[in-house]
Design an enzyme around this catalytic site. Structure first.
Site, PDB file in Angstrom:
ATOM      1  N   HIS A 107     -16.796  11.372  31.371  1.00  0.00           N
ATOM      2  CA  HIS A 107     -18.217  11.256  31.030  1.00  0.00           C
ATOM      3  C   HIS A 107     -18.495  11.867  29.647  1.00  0.00           C
ATOM      4  CE1 HIS A 107     -22.577  11.188  32.101  1.00  0.00           C
ATOM      5  NE2 HIS A 107     -22.605  12.227  31.294  1.00  0.00           N
ATOM      6  N   GLU A 108     -18.033  13.090  29.439  1.00  0.00           N
ATOM      7  CA  GLU A 108     -18.299  13.737  28.146  1.00  0.00           C
ATOM      8  C   GLU A 108     -17.567  13.019  27.021  1.00  0.00           C
ATOM      9  OE1 GLU A 108     -20.749  15.610  28.018  1.00  0.00           O
ATOM     10  OE2 GLU A 108     -20.916  16.153  30.129  1.00  0.00           O
ATOM     11  N   HIS A 111     -19.613  10.181  25.860  1.00  0.00           N
ATOM     12  CA  HIS A 111     -20.647  10.616  24.911  1.00  0.00           C
ATOM     13  C   HIS A 111     -20.060  10.808  23.520  1.00  0.00           C
ATOM     14  CE1 HIS A 111     -23.881  10.994  27.706  1.00  0.00           C
ATOM     15  NE2 HIS A 111     -23.445  12.075  28.339  1.00  0.00           N
ATOM     16  N   HIS A 117     -26.312   7.488  28.774  1.00  0.00           N
ATOM     17  CA  HIS A 117     -26.237   7.439  30.233  1.00  0.00           C
ATOM     18  C   HIS A 117     -26.468   6.015  30.722  1.00  0.00           C
ATOM     19  CE1 HIS A 117     -26.986  11.992  30.297  1.00  0.00           C
ATOM     20  NE2 HIS A 117     -25.705  11.723  30.445  1.00  0.00           N
ATOM     21  N   CYS A 118     -25.906   5.722  31.895  1.00  0.00           N
ATOM     22  CA  CYS A 118     -25.896   4.366  32.453  1.00  0.00           C
ATOM     23  C   CYS A 118     -26.633   4.385  33.795  1.00  0.00           C
ATOM     24  CB  CYS A 118     -24.441   3.933  32.640  1.00  0.00           C
ATOM     25  SG  CYS A 118     -24.248   2.281  33.323  1.00  0.00           S
ATOM     26  N   CYS A 123     -20.824   3.955  37.736  1.00  0.00           N
ATOM     27  CA  CYS A 123     -20.266   4.091  36.379  1.00  0.00           C
ATOM     28  C   CYS A 123     -20.115   5.564  36.035  1.00  0.00           C
ATOM     29  CB  CYS A 123     -21.177   3.400  35.370  1.00  0.00           C
ATOM     30  SG  CYS A 123     -20.679   3.633  33.649  1.00  0.00           S
ATOM     31  N   CYS A 142     -18.412   1.141  33.658  1.00  0.00           N
ATOM     32  CA  CYS A 142     -18.793  -0.210  34.060  1.00  0.00           C
ATOM     33  C   CYS A 142     -18.463  -1.146  32.889  1.00  0.00           C
ATOM     34  CB  CYS A 142     -20.284  -0.258  34.406  1.00  0.00           C
ATOM     35  SG  CYS A 142     -21.369  -0.096  32.970  1.00  0.00           S
ATOM     36  N   CYS A 145     -20.515  -0.527  29.656  1.00  0.00           N
ATOM     37  CA  CYS A 145     -20.142   0.695  28.933  1.00  0.00           C
ATOM     38  C   CYS A 145     -18.767   0.546  28.290  1.00  0.00           C
ATOM     39  CB  CYS A 145     -20.170   1.903  29.861  1.00  0.00           C
ATOM     40  SG  CYS A 145     -21.846   2.430  30.300  1.00  0.00           S
TER      41      CYS A 145
HETATM   42 ZN   LIG Z   1     -24.111  12.870  30.099  1.00  0.00          ZN
HETATM   43 ZN   LIG Z   2     -22.028   2.066  32.633  1.00  0.00          ZN
END
Ligand SMILES: [Zn+2]
Ligand SMILES: [Zn+2]
Length: 156
Positions: A107-108, A111, A117-118, A123, A142, A145
């Site tokens: 996740h990071e 970024h 964010h999704c 995701c 996903c 993304c």
């Molecule tokens: Zn985040």
């Molecule tokens: Zn996504």
């Protein structure tokens, strides 16, 4: 897509399937970032202190709990301009620790590559308000993304 992860040596190596990961054993001294009253590390201060500023986008795994002003806690924080992110272990503990850690690292890292964010709860870029959100999401992007990731350039 490349990623560097600094992982404390006592933490088991995690699989981060979305990235070509270079894992380096490094135990960050978290004391300079620790707020003694809260017992938590301040995420933005840690990112600034650890910032690499060049090379490969980098995630530091910090073996503590983290916060950011305005939040009771954060699982992690990314500053794309510094190409540096932190992920905190304290709230990921449990039987699914390694899976959770892999998701939060991914996740990071997303970024760091410019993703926001999704809305898709499966995701990995879905925002985790709680560990339940982290457990529900997958360690994968996903399709939307992933397309954005492959187009993205980090802040070199
Ligand atoms: Zn985040
Ligand atoms: Zn996504």
């Amino acid at each position: 897509v490349r990623l560097r992860v600094f992982l404390p040596p006592h933490i088991p190596r995690v699989e981060v399937p979305e990235f070509e990961v270079e894992v380096l054993a490094f135990d960050v001294d978290t004391r300079p970032f620790l707020d003694p009253l809260r017992g938590q590390c301040r995420a933005d201060v840690a990112v600034k202190a650890l910032a690499q500023r060049r090379g490969v986008p980098t995630v530091f795994v910090l073996d503590c709990d983290g916060y950011y002003p305005g939040f009771n806690f954060v699982f992690g924080l990314a500053v794309p301009e510094l190409m540096t992110a932190v992920v905190f272990t304290a709230r990921l503990r449990g039987a699914r620790f390694e899976e959770r850690l892999a998701k939060e690292i991914t996740h990071e890292a997303g970024h760091l590559y410019g993703l926001g964010h999704c809305d898709d709860p499966r995701c990995v870029m879905y925002f985790s308000n709680s560990i339940y959100d982290t457990d529900r999401k997958t360690p994968y992007f996903c399709q939307r993304c992933r397309r954005q990731l492959l187009r993205a350039r980090p802040y070199f």
